[in-house]
Each structure stands twice: as structure tokens, then as C-alpha cells.
Design an enzyme around this catalytic site. Structure first.
Site, PDB file in Angstrom:
ATOM      1  CB  SER A  48      55.038  27.149   1.678  1.00  0.00           C
ATOM      2  OG  SER A  48      54.703  25.882   2.219  1.00  0.00           O
ATOM      3  CE  LYS A  49      61.212  22.957  -2.450  1.00  0.00           C
ATOM      4  NZ  LYS A  49      60.760  21.623  -2.806  1.00  0.00           N
TER       5      LYS A  49
END
Ligand code: GLU
Length: 518
Positions: free
Chosen positions: A275-276
Site C-alpha cells: 500500500s501507499k
């Protein structure tokens, strides 16, 4: 007749394209190009609540940066095509512009008994859900509950006709068959079977905005666009039974595409989806390009971080696929040749940020000095340095092996452009001792009076010979000189530095170090 290969990448413009999305596009592209087929870009923007301005442009720019060029769907200017033409026979390629197409297909399913009109409002459904949850049950709109709900299966024809006329929030839902085993084949996962009792009656079309949902639009468009293989992320695997049943309901089984669901990109520790936040925490990008969201929050991109597109494409290709041998470096053309669905791994692919850097380093080494020089010049200009190209080229040749990114050139070699303004304290304490620098200053005198042409190899031998013949400690003397020239004891060899900055600058730096440190 062999079917023409036509695959599509069908992103929804809901934000920046995650690197996993780029990988999906890449695998589709490789698959198509290997077979001389078509790679199509289709924008799936029927969910207007999730639309994010700029996301569509971002997707197209990201693909173009990677060298992934759609054959259909995007024109030369990078715009999604709306007008039908020989090159773009299935335009428009943006689903919101195809709005009038879908209703008839949804109605066709109602007529055939595969779908029905549902009149329950969002509030009614929420109340129903709450009631069942209160009893410790979960609510699913399916064979078990639809008989008690307000829809064309339970209401009279007249009542239905009236509601269709009067209400404007009805939907068309798929009538998921009861207790049927759907047998499916996935090109990566093999044979999969699912019992329909675990599935719900998905909404296919909504009167409120006269738009289809993802499922209907996706199937109708894949059919109309003559898609032969659907290669997409594994988050869509749970939808596959519905998609199979939709093909069946339309009577399109014979031209149904084959499906391949790609596993997820995993966090570096292998625990969960990349994920970011992982990127922010560990200092690597998860998006191909920098993205600024409508609230002004900035996410870093591979491009802006200094990755070469070739390196990014190569590292993405290797996340979840391998050529079956030891090779790791592939150009896009070589990937087209080597790629195969059979060698895609079923398990999630763990992202390794160090390996990503390794790829860039490899591509930097392969890159020609001229183009590295061109990339470095603007960085120098930003630093306020005016250097001529030949000089920069000589520097680049000398330092490229040490760098991972072009922007490293500055931290590696700023002293080849500007004199140091301070001296690393630790190194000074360690090396700038009188017994060393007194010798180093004598070597400096020798260098300053060097009167032959500055040819690195000869000059280096002369300096070393000068030190060795006096039996002075080579390392200590050199470190003192490096402190004067670089501001630290690390850096290039003295001969390399002097041949670049010249004798005059050399003498100036030695004098400055002497004035500051002695
Ligand atoms: N619009 C879907 C997405 O955003 C496409 C899924 C598919 O390829 O079928 O991922």
C-alpha cells in the site's frame, strides 16, 4: 479459425494508478504484442461517486512513460477516443460515453428471466439489513430473500409497471440461480468451482443515473470489443462466477474470453497488500508518477524519484513472473518475446525496494554517457553550477558506476564542481594530524609544480612514486589531500580529482584547507 488476440486494460479513474495496476497493463500488453494482437485501453468510469479529476490523464501518462502504447482507445495526443474510426472501431472507449448502450442489455436479461426489477429503496434495504443483523444473521439479496422483497418477481405486472413509471430509484438485479455449481477455468489458477448460494443478486443497472454497474458494463464491453483474454487483478476473482453466468445468460458463451487473475503485489515483509502507507513508511514510491490529490496531498512517483522507465518496467515484469532461467534484465521488446502466462506465479509477489534500486543501478550503468549528461545538466543548473558539457561528460564517465540515480551524481561528485565549504569533523580528527598533513602539504607542493600534461595514469604514477620513494604512509597522506579537495576522506582518487579540477584549483583548495584546519 484462430481467434485474434485482443486484450484490454480497463482502469477506473478513481485516483493514481498503483504500480500493481501498471503491472496488469504491462502483462496485458506483453500478451497481446507477443501474439501480434491488440492492446486496448478502456476507461471504466460508470461509478460517478468515485470519479477523481485528473486520474484518467494520469493513467494515460503513466502508461506512456512506461512505453506501453494502446493500439485502441487512446489517440496520438493521449486523449481517450470518442469517435469511431478505422483505428478505433469500438469508440467511445470511455464507458460514461457509452451510457445508451447498456440499458437494452439489462432489459434483455429481464425478458429472458435472468434478471429482475428491484424497487427496494436504499433505506428499506438498510432497515432490512439492520433487522437481520439484530437477529445475528447477515442479509444477502439472493434466492433466500428476494421472495420477500419488492421486485418484479414478487409484485404483479401492473404494480411493476406503475413503479417503473413512478419511481426513479429502481434497479435491475441479476437473478443468481439457486444452488448451482459454476465451473470456471482460470489461466493462472486452473479449475475453480463456486456454488451460487454464496453469491448475491448484484445490481446491473440503475434507473437513478441510467448507468450500468461495473459488472454489466464490463461484460457487455468485453463482448462488443471482441476481447479474447481478460487479464486482471485477483480482486476480481470473486466476480468471475457472475461474469460466467452473464455470458451464459446473454448466450455469448462461445465467444467468452479466457480469464487470468493476477496475484497481488505484497509488502516487503510479505504480509498483506502493498500500500501507499508502506511506501511512505519505508521510503519508496508505489505509484509510477507523482500524484497530487484534490486535497493537495502529494504521493511520490518512480519517475520523479529518478527511476528510468526501462528499469521500472523490468522490475514490474519480474514481480510475479520469471523467464524460467537466471536472466533478470529485459527490455520491453525482450519481455514481449520471453513473456508467458504459464510462468506467472499463483502466490503473491513480494516487493523488494532494494531490488528496485538494483534495477535502476543496472540501467544507469547501461545508459550512454551522453544521455546521462543531459539528465545531469539541469540538476547542475539548479545547483547554480555552470559547467561545460565536455567536463560534465568526463565526470559522468568517472562516477556512473557508483550511482543508483542520476541525482546521486551531485552527492557523489559535487566537489568536482564546487570547492568544499567545510570539512567532515570526524575525518579531520582522524586524518588531519600534523605528522600526516606536514607530509601531505609537501606532496601538494610537488603536485602544484607538476609541469607535464595532466594525463591521469602518468600523473598518478608520478605522485605515488614521489610518496613511495620517501617511504611516507600512502593512505594517510592521500586522505589528508582528499580532505582538502573533497571536504571528507572519501571520494575519487586524488589523480582523478586533480585531472578534472586542474592544478590551479587544486592549489586553491589546499591553501584553503591549510588556512582553516592548521
Ligand atoms: N474497472 C476495473 C478496475 O478498476 C476493471 C476490472 C477488469 O479488468 O475487469 O480494476
Amino acid at each position: 479459425m484462430e481467434r485474434r488476440t485482443r486484450v484490454r486494460f480497463a482502469p477506473s479513474p478513481t485516483g493514481p494508478l498503483h504500480m500493481g495496476g501498471v503491472r496488469t497493463a504491462l502483462y496485458n500488453y506483453l500478451y497481446a504484442k507477443q501474439r501480434g494482437g491488440d492492446f486496448i485501453l478502456r476507461i471504466e468510469d460508470t461509478d460517478s461517486h468515485r470519479f477523481v479529476p485528473g486520474a484518467e490523464e494520469y493513467i494515460i501518462e503513466a502508461l506512456s512513460w512506461c512505453g506501453i502504447r494502446p493500439d485502441e482507445g487512446v489517440d496520438e495526443q493521449g486523449k481517450v477516443v470518442s469517435e469511431r474510426s478505422e483505428k478505433h472501431p469500438h469508440a467511445p472507449y470511455r464507458q460514461s460515453e457509452r451510457k445508451p448502450i447498456y440499458r437494452q442489455y439489462a432489459e434483455q436479461l429481464v425478458k429472458g428471466g435472468y434478471a429482475y426489477y428491484a424497487f427496494d429503496s436504499a433505506e428499506e434495504l438498510a432497515a432490512m439489513r439492520a433487522e437481520m443483523e439484530g437477529k445475528g444473521q447477515t442479509f444477502i439479496y439472493n434466492y433466500a430473500t428476494r421472495g420477500q422483497l419488492r421486485n418484479s418477481l414478487t409484485l404483479s405486472e401492473e404494480e411493476c409497471a406503475r413503479l417503473l413509471e413512478e419511481k426513479n430509484d429502481w434497479t435491475i438485479r441479476f437473478k443468481m440461480p439457486e444452488n448451482r455449481v459454476v465451473a470456471m477455468d482460470d489461466m493462472i489458477r486452473g479449475h475453480v468451482e463456486v456454488n451460487t448460494n454464496t453469491l448475491d443478486d448484484k445490481v446491473l443497472w440503475k434507473k437513478a443515473d441510467c448507468l450500468p454497474t461495473y459488472h454489466l458494463a464490463n461484460i457487455v464491453d468485453d463482448h462488443l470489443m471482441e476481447i479474447s483474454e481478460v487479464i486482471r487483478g485477483e480482486e476480481w476473482l470473486p466476480s468471475l462466477p457472475l461474469h460466467y453466468l452473464l455470458y451464459e445468460a446473454f448466450g455469448w458463451q462461445d465467444s467468452m474470453p479466457r480469464f487470468a487473475h493476477l496475484s497481488l503485489l505484497l509488502k516487503p515483509d510479505g504480509k498483506g497488500k502493498l500500500s501507499k502507507r508502506d511506501g511512505d513508511k519505508m521510503g519508496f514510491p508505489v505509484f509510477p508518477l507523482k500524484w497530487v490529490n484534490p486535497e493537495g496531498e502529494v504521493s511520490r512517483g518512480y519517475r520523479e524519484d529518478g527511476y528510468f522507465p526501462e528499469a521500472f518496467v523490468n522490475l514490474l515484469a519480474m514481480l510475479g513472473w520469471n523467464p524460467g532461467d537466471e536472466r533478470e534484465l529485459f527490455s520491453l521488446e525482450e519481455l514481449v518475446e520471453a513473456f508467458s502466462i504459464e510462468r506467472i506465479v499463483k502466490s503473491g509477489a513480494r516487493f523488494n525496494p532494494d531490488k528496485a534500486k538494483w534495477y535502476n543501478k543496472e540501467y544507469l550503468r547501461k545508459r550512454d554517457d551522453e544521455s546521462l549528461c543531459e539528465d545531469f545538466m539541469p540538476i547542475l543548473a539548479e545547483k547554480g553550477v555552470q559547467a561545460d558539457k565536455d567536463y560534465v561528460l568526463r565526470v559522468v564517465k568517472l562516477i556512473k558506476e557508483r550511482a543508483t540515480f542520476v541525482q546521486d551524481f551531485w552527492s557523489i561528485a559535487s566537489y568536482l564542481f564546487v570547492a568544499p565549504t567545510d570539512y567532515a569533523e570526524k575525518d579531520v580528527a582522524k586524518f588531519w594530524k600534523e605528522e600526516n598533513y606536514s607530509l601531505a602539504l609537501q606532496v601538494a607542493d610537488f603536485i602544484s609544480s607538476y609541469d607535464k600534461a595532466l594525463i591521469k595514469e602518468e600523473f598518478e604514477v608520478a605522485v605515488e612514486e614521489f610518496i613511495r620513494s620517501r617511504e611516507w604512509p600512502m593512505g594517510k597522506v592521500m586522505n589528508c589531500l582528499r580532505l582538502a579537495l573533497v571536504g571528507a576522506s572519501s571520494g575519487l582518487g586524488i589523480a582523478d580529482i586533480v585531472c578534472l579540477i586542474g592544478l590551479e584549483e587544486f592549489s586553491r583548495r589546499v591553501a584553503a584547507a591549510k588556512a582553516t584546519l592548521c
